[in-house]
Design a protein around this motif. Structure first.
Motif: not given
Length: 341
Positions: A203-210, A213-223
């Motif tokens: 698998s692979a995991v990608v974390y994005e900012t939203n 900025g730095f204070k909101g919940p994380r955004k993750m994509t899992v492949i």
């Protein structure tokens, strides 16, 4: 800060999962090649004794924020439903096998930070969350590695790269925002003639900012690799750095590749935080809490992870994930990502 109330109004439809009248067979979401699943796969399964059904689950909303504050205690202690009876005969086989369809495998992750060394390099242990507390996997960040690199082992006392208990690893990019999970196969440089010994990408995991900025919940994509008609994982064995799950995803070459995302938490004005429904499996607010879903069926939780104590977390996964994939995805969320928090 966490809220958990046992006396929720049943009439509040906003917290109920939306169910379509005829539910799709989840297996079809992950199949990428061959014939459609055979009819017997989509038969309604009777959940194993002790398995939790959605109707019986308490609809507990859980904060998913990095806000600090004291938790409100619930009036009575919530009892977490037990895990289905899971037999682990061959540990190495079990941790690489997809979860059986219709069964949620409930686990617990504990973090050991005792001692000077473990303060910087904690050891993480994965057990089945049932009466027997069966050990499944251990993981630890390697020292002297340019990027974050976690070893995953089927022996809690042997976390060495050369040991026979080494089962996989999690490796990040320099920024610590992209991760790849490998099994214990060989590096492509040491491939044999038919490439059968080369490591698979699990698998692979990608974390994005939203936008916050730095204070909101994380955004993750899992492949993850897709599944074939026999509900087995399609092997992805990249021969060089220009192949692999991340490169395929980046180039939108999605043959035999499945894209998953974390379920977006909803802002709650009353508690002034982001909330997700973890059905009583998560009790503490944390930026690390997440649920992974397929965009075609956001009610089918492929995996969820969340804090229940300072150094304890629950981790539940469903088909098509295996324990190594789910544990590695959880380990990636522990890694310090300045770009994501």
């Amino acid at each position: 800060a966490a809220t958990s109330s046992d006396e929720e109004d049943d009439s509040d439809s906003s917290t109920k999962p939306i169910r379509s009248e005829k539910k799709k067979n989840p297996a079809s979401l992950f199949q990428t090649g061959g014939d459609p699943p055979k009819e017997k796969k989509s038969k309604k399964k009777v959940p194993p004794k002790g398995a939790e059904s959605e109707e019986e689950t308490s609809e507990t909303l859980q904060k998913n924020s990095n806000k600090k504050g004291k938790a409100k205690k619930s009036k009575k202690k919530e009892e977490r439903p037990p895990s289905p009876v899971i037999e682990v005969d061959n540990l190495e086989e079990f941790v690489l096998q997809p979860a059986p369809q219709g069964v949620t495998i409930k686990c617990r992750v504990t973090r050991d930070k005792r001692g000077m060394d473990r303060g910087l390099y904690p050891t993480y242990y994965l057990h089945l969350d049932n009466d027997k507390k069966v050990f499944l996997l251990a993981g630890r960040k390697r020292k002297k590695s340019k990027t974050s690199n976690y070893l995953i082992s089927i022996d809690p006392t042997d976390l060495s790269r050369g040991g026979e208990n080494f089962i996989g690893k999690l490796r990040s990019n320099l920024m610590g925002t992209r991760f790849t999970v490998f099994d214990n196969g060989a590096n492509p440089d040491r491939a044999n003639a038919d490439w059968s010994n080369v490591r698979q990408e699990l698998s692979a995991v990608v974390y994005e900012t939203n936008v916050l900025g730095f204070k909101g919940p994380r955004k993750m994509t899992v492949i993850i690799p897709g599944m074939n008609a026999d509900c087995e994982r399609v092997p992805i064995r990249p021969r060089n750095d220009n192949d692999g799950l991340l490169m395929r995803w980046q180039n939108r070459n999605m043959d035999n590749v499945i894209e998953l995302h974390n379920k977006a938490p909803v802002w709650n004005d009353e508690t002034q935080s982001y909330v997700l429904n973890f059905h009583g499996r998560v009790t503490h607010a944390s930026v690390k809490n997440f649920q992974i879903v397929h965009s075609s069926d956001p009610d089918y939780i492929v995996m969820q992870f969340g804090r229940v104590a300072d150094d304890a977390f629950t981790m539940d996964y469903n088909y098509p994930l295996c324990a190594v994939q789910a544990f590695a995805i959880a380990l990636s969320s522990f890694d310090g990502k300045l770009a994501c928090e």
